[in-house]
Design a protein around this motif. Sequence first.
Motif, PDB file in Angstrom:
ATOM      1  N   LEU A   1       0.831  -1.206   0.000  1.00 52.39           N
ATOM      2  CA  LEU A   1       0.000   0.000   0.000  1.00 52.39           C
ATOM      3  C   LEU A   1       0.867   1.258   0.000  1.00 52.39           C
ATOM      4  CD1 LEU A   1      -2.835  -1.020   2.510  1.00 52.39           C
ATOM      5  CD2 LEU A   1      -2.991  -0.827   0.019  1.00 52.39           C
ATOM      6  N   GLY A   2       1.971   1.224   0.751  1.00 48.34           N
ATOM      7  CA  GLY A   2       2.867   2.375   0.755  1.00 48.34           C
ATOM      8  C   GLY A   2       3.507   2.606  -0.601  1.00 48.34           C
ATOM      9  N   ALA A   3       3.920   1.521  -1.267  1.00 49.95           N
ATOM     10  CA  ALA A   3       4.498   1.652  -2.610  1.00 49.95           C
ATOM     11  C   ALA A   3       3.467   2.197  -3.588  1.00 49.95           C
ATOM     12  CB  ALA A   3       5.020   0.296  -3.078  1.00 49.95           C
ATOM     13  N   LEU A   4       2.213   1.766  -3.453  1.00 50.42           N
ATOM     14  CA  LEU A   4       1.147   2.310  -4.303  1.00 50.42           C
ATOM     15  C   LEU A   4       0.971   3.798  -4.050  1.00 50.42           C
ATOM     16  CD1 LEU A   4      -1.213   1.993  -6.293  1.00 50.42           C
ATOM     17  CD2 LEU A   4      -2.642   1.306  -4.341  1.00 50.42           C
ATOM     18  N   GLY A   5       1.063   4.193  -2.778  1.00 51.57           N
ATOM     19  CA  GLY A   5       0.964   5.616  -2.467  1.00 51.57           C
ATOM     20  C   GLY A   5       2.077   6.421  -3.098  1.00 51.57           C
ATOM     21  N   ALA A   6       3.300   5.906  -3.051  1.00 55.00           N
ATOM     22  CA  ALA A   6       4.417   6.607  -3.680  1.00 55.00           C
ATOM     23  C   ALA A   6       4.203   6.730  -5.191  1.00 55.00           C
ATOM     24  CB  ALA A   6       5.725   5.869  -3.381  1.00 55.00           C
TER      25      ALA A   6
ATOM     26  N   PRO B   1       3.306   2.344  10.512  1.00 51.16           N
ATOM     27  CA  PRO B   1       2.623   1.077  10.227  1.00 51.16           C
ATOM     28  C   PRO B   1       1.857   0.586  11.453  1.00 51.16           C
ATOM     29  CG  PRO B   1       4.939   0.675  10.648  1.00 51.16           C
ATOM     30  CD  PRO B   1       4.760   2.171  10.640  1.00 51.16           C
ATOM     31  N   PRO B   2       0.787  -0.166  11.249  1.00 52.51           N
ATOM     32  CA  PRO B   2       0.059  -0.725  12.399  1.00 52.51           C
ATOM     33  C   PRO B   2       0.938  -1.687  13.179  1.00 52.51           C
ATOM     34  CG  PRO B   2      -0.712  -1.689  10.330  1.00 52.51           C
ATOM     35  CD  PRO B   2       0.202  -0.562   9.962  1.00 52.51           C
ATOM     36  N   ARG B   3       0.870  -1.611  14.483  1.00 52.99           N
ATOM     37  CA  ARG B   3       1.702  -2.442  15.344  1.00 52.99           C
ATOM     38  C   ARG B   3       0.859  -3.553  15.959  1.00 52.99           C
ATOM     39  NH1 ARG B   3       5.720   1.210  18.929  1.00 52.99           N
ATOM     40  NH2 ARG B   3       6.695  -0.842  19.039  1.00 52.99           N
ATOM     41  N   SER B   4       1.389  -4.745  15.867  1.00 46.26           N
ATOM     42  CA  SER B   4       0.708  -5.892  16.466  1.00 46.26           C
ATOM     43  C   SER B   4       1.342  -6.167  17.826  1.00 46.26           C
ATOM     44  CB  SER B   4       0.839  -7.125  15.562  1.00 46.26           C
ATOM     45  OG  SER B   4       2.194  -7.433  15.335  1.00 46.26           O
ATOM     46  N   LEU B   5       0.524  -6.145  18.880  1.00 47.52           N
ATOM     47  CA  LEU B   5       1.009  -6.367  20.231  1.00 47.52           C
ATOM     48  C   LEU B   5       1.016  -7.849  20.557  1.00 47.52           C
ATOM     49  CD1 LEU B   5      -0.876  -3.489  22.101  1.00 47.52           C
ATOM     50  CD2 LEU B   5       1.496  -3.510  21.304  1.00 47.52           C
ATOM     51  N   LEU B   6       2.011  -8.250  21.333  1.00 47.21           N
ATOM     52  CA  LEU B   6       2.075  -9.633  21.777  1.00 47.21           C
ATOM     53  C   LEU B   6       0.951  -9.916  22.758  1.00 47.21           C
ATOM     54  CD1 LEU B   6       5.921  -9.885  22.403  1.00 47.21           C
ATOM     55  CD2 LEU B   6       4.660 -11.124  20.640  1.00 47.21           C
ATOM     56  N   PRO B   7       0.429 -11.134  22.784  1.00 47.29           N
ATOM     57  CA  PRO B   7      -0.595 -11.472  23.778  1.00 47.29           C
ATOM     58  C   PRO B   7      -0.021 -11.454  25.190  1.00 47.29           C
ATOM     59  CG  PRO B   7      -0.513 -13.089  21.990  1.00 47.29           C
ATOM     60  CD  PRO B   7       0.708 -12.236  21.866  1.00 47.29           C
ATOM     61  N   GLU B   8      -0.886 -11.308  26.174  1.00 52.20           N
ATOM     62  CA  GLU B   8      -0.464 -11.404  27.565  1.00 52.20           C
ATOM     63  C   GLU B   8       0.143 -12.785  27.822  1.00 52.20           C
ATOM     64  OE1 GLU B   8      -0.607  -9.427  30.328  1.00 52.20           O
ATOM     65  OE2 GLU B   8      -1.196  -7.658  29.177  1.00 52.20           O
ATOM     66  N   GLY B   9       1.232 -12.801  28.584  1.00 59.02           N
ATOM     67  CA  GLY B   9       1.844 -14.064  28.953  1.00 59.02           C
ATOM     68  C   GLY B   9       2.785 -14.641  27.915  1.00 59.02           C
ATOM     69  N   ILE B  10       3.067 -13.904  26.829  1.00 61.39           N
ATOM     70  CA  ILE B  10       3.973 -14.361  25.770  1.00 61.39           C
ATOM     71  C   ILE B  10       5.160 -13.412  25.701  1.00 61.39           C
ATOM     72  CG2 ILE B  10       4.248 -14.810  23.291  1.00 61.39           C
ATOM     73  CD1 ILE B  10       2.513 -16.836  24.694  1.00 61.39           C
ATOM     74  N   ALA B  11       6.348 -13.955  25.521  1.00 62.36           N
ATOM     75  CA  ALA B  11       7.570 -13.150  25.350  1.00 62.36           C
ATOM     76  C   ALA B  11       8.223 -13.509  24.027  1.00 62.36           C
ATOM     77  CB  ALA B  11       8.537 -13.385  26.504  1.00 62.36           C
ATOM     78  N   GLU B  12       8.551 -12.500  23.246  1.00 65.63           N
ATOM     79  CA  GLU B  12       9.308 -12.707  22.012  1.00 65.63           C
ATOM     80  C   GLU B  12      10.787 -12.519  22.312  1.00 65.63           C
ATOM     81  OE1 GLU B  12       8.809 -11.335  17.457  1.00 65.63           O
ATOM     82  OE2 GLU B  12       9.320  -9.719  18.852  1.00 65.63           O
ATOM     83  N   VAL B  13      11.581 -13.519  21.959  1.00 67.13           N
ATOM     84  CA  VAL B  13      13.014 -13.513  22.264  1.00 67.13           C
ATOM     85  C   VAL B  13      13.791 -13.576  20.956  1.00 67.13           C
ATOM     86  CG1 VAL B  13      14.896 -14.665  23.475  1.00 67.13           C
ATOM     87  CG2 VAL B  13      12.589 -14.669  24.463  1.00 67.13           C
ATOM     88  N   TRP B  14      14.721 -12.643  20.780  1.00 66.55           N
ATOM     89  CA  TRP B  14      15.635 -12.634  19.634  1.00 66.55           C
ATOM     90  C   TRP B  14      17.059 -12.790  20.147  1.00 66.55           C
ATOM     91  CZ3 TRP B  14      15.139 -12.472  14.364  1.00 66.55           C
ATOM     92  CH2 TRP B  14      13.878 -12.178  13.840  1.00 66.55           C
TER      93      TRP B  14
ATOM     94  N   LEU C   1       1.174   6.438   1.674  1.00 70.02           N
ATOM     95  CA  LEU C   1       2.608   6.508   1.936  1.00 70.02           C
ATOM     96  C   LEU C   1       2.888   6.614   3.436  1.00 70.02           C
ATOM     97  CD1 LEU C   1       5.420   6.652   0.615  1.00 70.02           C
ATOM     98  CD2 LEU C   1       5.207   9.147   0.645  1.00 70.02           C
ATOM     99  N   LEU C   2       2.005   7.295   4.164  1.00 71.56           N
ATOM    100  CA  LEU C   2       2.209   7.441   5.604  1.00 71.56           C
ATOM    101  C   LEU C   2       2.081   6.118   6.341  1.00 71.56           C
ATOM    102  CD1 LEU C   2       0.382  10.816   6.338  1.00 71.56           C
ATOM    103  CD2 LEU C   2       2.836  10.354   6.399  1.00 71.56           C
ATOM    104  N   LEU C   3       1.490   5.111   5.695  1.00 72.06           N
ATOM    105  CA  LEU C   3       1.451   3.784   6.312  1.00 72.06           C
ATOM    106  C   LEU C   3       2.856   3.228   6.522  1.00 72.06           C
ATOM    107  CD1 LEU C   3      -1.527   1.977   4.537  1.00 72.06           C
ATOM    108  CD2 LEU C   3      -1.368   2.603   6.951  1.00 72.06           C
TER     109      LEU C   3
END
Length: 744
Positions: A452-457, A482-495, A476-478
């Motif tokens: 969608l952003g590329a289409l806007g450009a 961008p929309p942020r997806s939050l982790l569910p309660e009780g879940i940890a993302e580890v990198w 383009l402002l997307l």
Amino acid sequence: MRTGMMALALGLLTLRFLPALPPVWLWLAMPVAGLMLLPFRTYPVAFYLFGLSWGCANAQSALDDRLSAGLDGETRWVEGRVTGLPQHGDAVVRFELADTQSRRTHLPKHLRLAWHDGPPVNSGERWRLAVKLKRPAGLLNPQAFDYQAWLLAQRIGATGRVKEGERLAQAQWAWRDGVRQRLQAVDAQGRSGALTALVLGDGAGLSREDWQVLQDTGTVHLLVISGQHIGLLAGVVYLLIAGLARHGLWPNRLPWLPWACGLAFAAALGYGMLAGFEVPVQRACLMIGLVLLWRLRFRHLGAWWPLLLALNGVLLLDPLASLQPGFWLSFAAVAILIFTFGGRLGPWRWWQTWTRAQWLIAIGMCPLLLVLGLPISVSGPLANLWAVPWISLLVLPPALLGTVLIPLPYVGEGLLWLAGGLIDGLFRGLALLAGVIPAWVPRATPVWVWGLGALGAFLLLLPRGVPLRPLGWPLLLLLVFPPRSLLPEGIAEVWQLDVGQGLAVLVRTRHHTLLYDTGPRIGDFDLGERVVLPSLRKLGVDELDLLLISHADADHAGGARAVANGMPIKQVLSGDPLELPQELGAQACESERQWTWDGVQFRLWQWSSASDRNQKSCVLQIEANGERLLLTGDIDSAAERALIDSPLAVPTDWLTAPHHGSRSSSSMALLKGLQPKAVLISRGQGNAFGHPHPTVVARYQKRGVAIYDSAEQGAIRLQLGRFEPPWTMRQERRFWRDPPALNP
């Protein structure tokens, strides 16, 4: 014909996106199939197959010339010729060796070497060297620079470290190195490194701060020889002859247009030879040659023809050029200008043309920079508005003329002194601008958001009055928000990031972020600045709630200052706070301290009887929905015995290998006490410490523990609390990468 050329380019570009090369028999059969299809007038399919086959053949040739796995880590005597311009740093010289030979071993023809505390090495010399060889490899992190792809594109078959050597022959035909030495010797008002980069394309003399300023302001292309510089010189020659002809000063017996085009191309080739005539310069000279040919004979065919011809010409000469970001950026910038200026109705004033060109390129390049994982300079349009004419009209003429006239006393040196002063003024202005508006590192976005952003450009590049064009701004402002997806309660993302011989682990819950260790720093090479901080930003981390540094060793705490300078940190804890820089404000690790973030439990532990740095490591246990991870730092077997008598000695699903898998750690007592199902090893490939030790690996395998090794699999992402296998960067298949290792 145009359709066939587009299909040929598409086939050549397909190579860039292949997860694996097709078998040899298949890409050999492609051109045969294409010839069979030609009588049926299926030109696009035939040309596509021709392009894909040619690209696969070149890629396979480059892969076949890489160091064999059996020689990885071995030391061999090698003879070869130094090519390019060696880079002399602090106590180390880096250079490339071509036409290599070894008496008893078949080696790649092109090596990239580093010689610590070695003698001066000059281009054109022939050396006999004892080299510890390594297969081409690089760190693999989310949307980071792919060093392994760059090595393949340069057709470098191995890297290595020189142990000793002897010079067999002095330099021959190494005139570029001589020019560089003379440029570095002149008084350029402290800017000889930038002057060398502009004239010869050698950026080794630019400091890290200089590169950061250029990146923040989107002006890297101005100090590294690009098509702009070569095109400018060709344009000056062309316009000079055209001006002479217009005023009757050109000889009537010589037709001005062929001579203008021919001499302009000769000037471009001469500048290209001065710059080393590497792939980017070859690409620029080819494009300029095609543009001049179009101006001479084929102007009636339209402006897209020279670009399409240049694209195919570059890819036919070097199909691996598509692995380099510069290839995409240069052709995209030209395509954007042709698209936008070709669709205008009526002429613009010169200042309108110049200003609109800057912001149109900025808009059009934004989606491409995002997909390439490159920083986006917010101040770029403003900086280039004055920096481009500054370099092109004020700096480049005296720099080139001074280089040519440097044998003349005072004349050449005076011109270079003037050029250096002008470059210094440019850097001062750019530094002020970069201090106010630094480069923006966008977070990774989903494919649909990027689309969608590329289409806007694209909509914003259309002429005024086109329906739906105003819709381009919100699309383009997307990319910016961008929309942020939050982790569910009780879940940890580890990198577990791939930082070589060190450790850096990012832990995120729904609303909180923790960083455990910051990667190593070796001299000026700071993995905190080059890997950890950019990775955090690309993963959407704007601030850290807690920076936990296990202990003060450089491989764990080396990048701490860079991370602290790069983003806000609410609290810093460490098992060895007094040995860390005071500006971090680190507090002591409090053993048995516990807290909960978003349903995820955290607990600290430190051995109270520790006697050295490794034993002082602050250990962190994370538990999400009953799934546990233990981050152990560099504790040894003695600290491990104390750990299994602590409250943390409970069944643990995931264990980071203590001390990177050192022989003095990962004791059988620890494994029996924790009963881990999998272990995460963070280490550098072919490291000098031999981590992980074979006995430790055998110990893990004996107990059926799955092994995930950053040197083999790159960065590793784990969703703690879901009881699922982790995802590794090596699973993102590319034909130039080795397949992911299998776990027991």
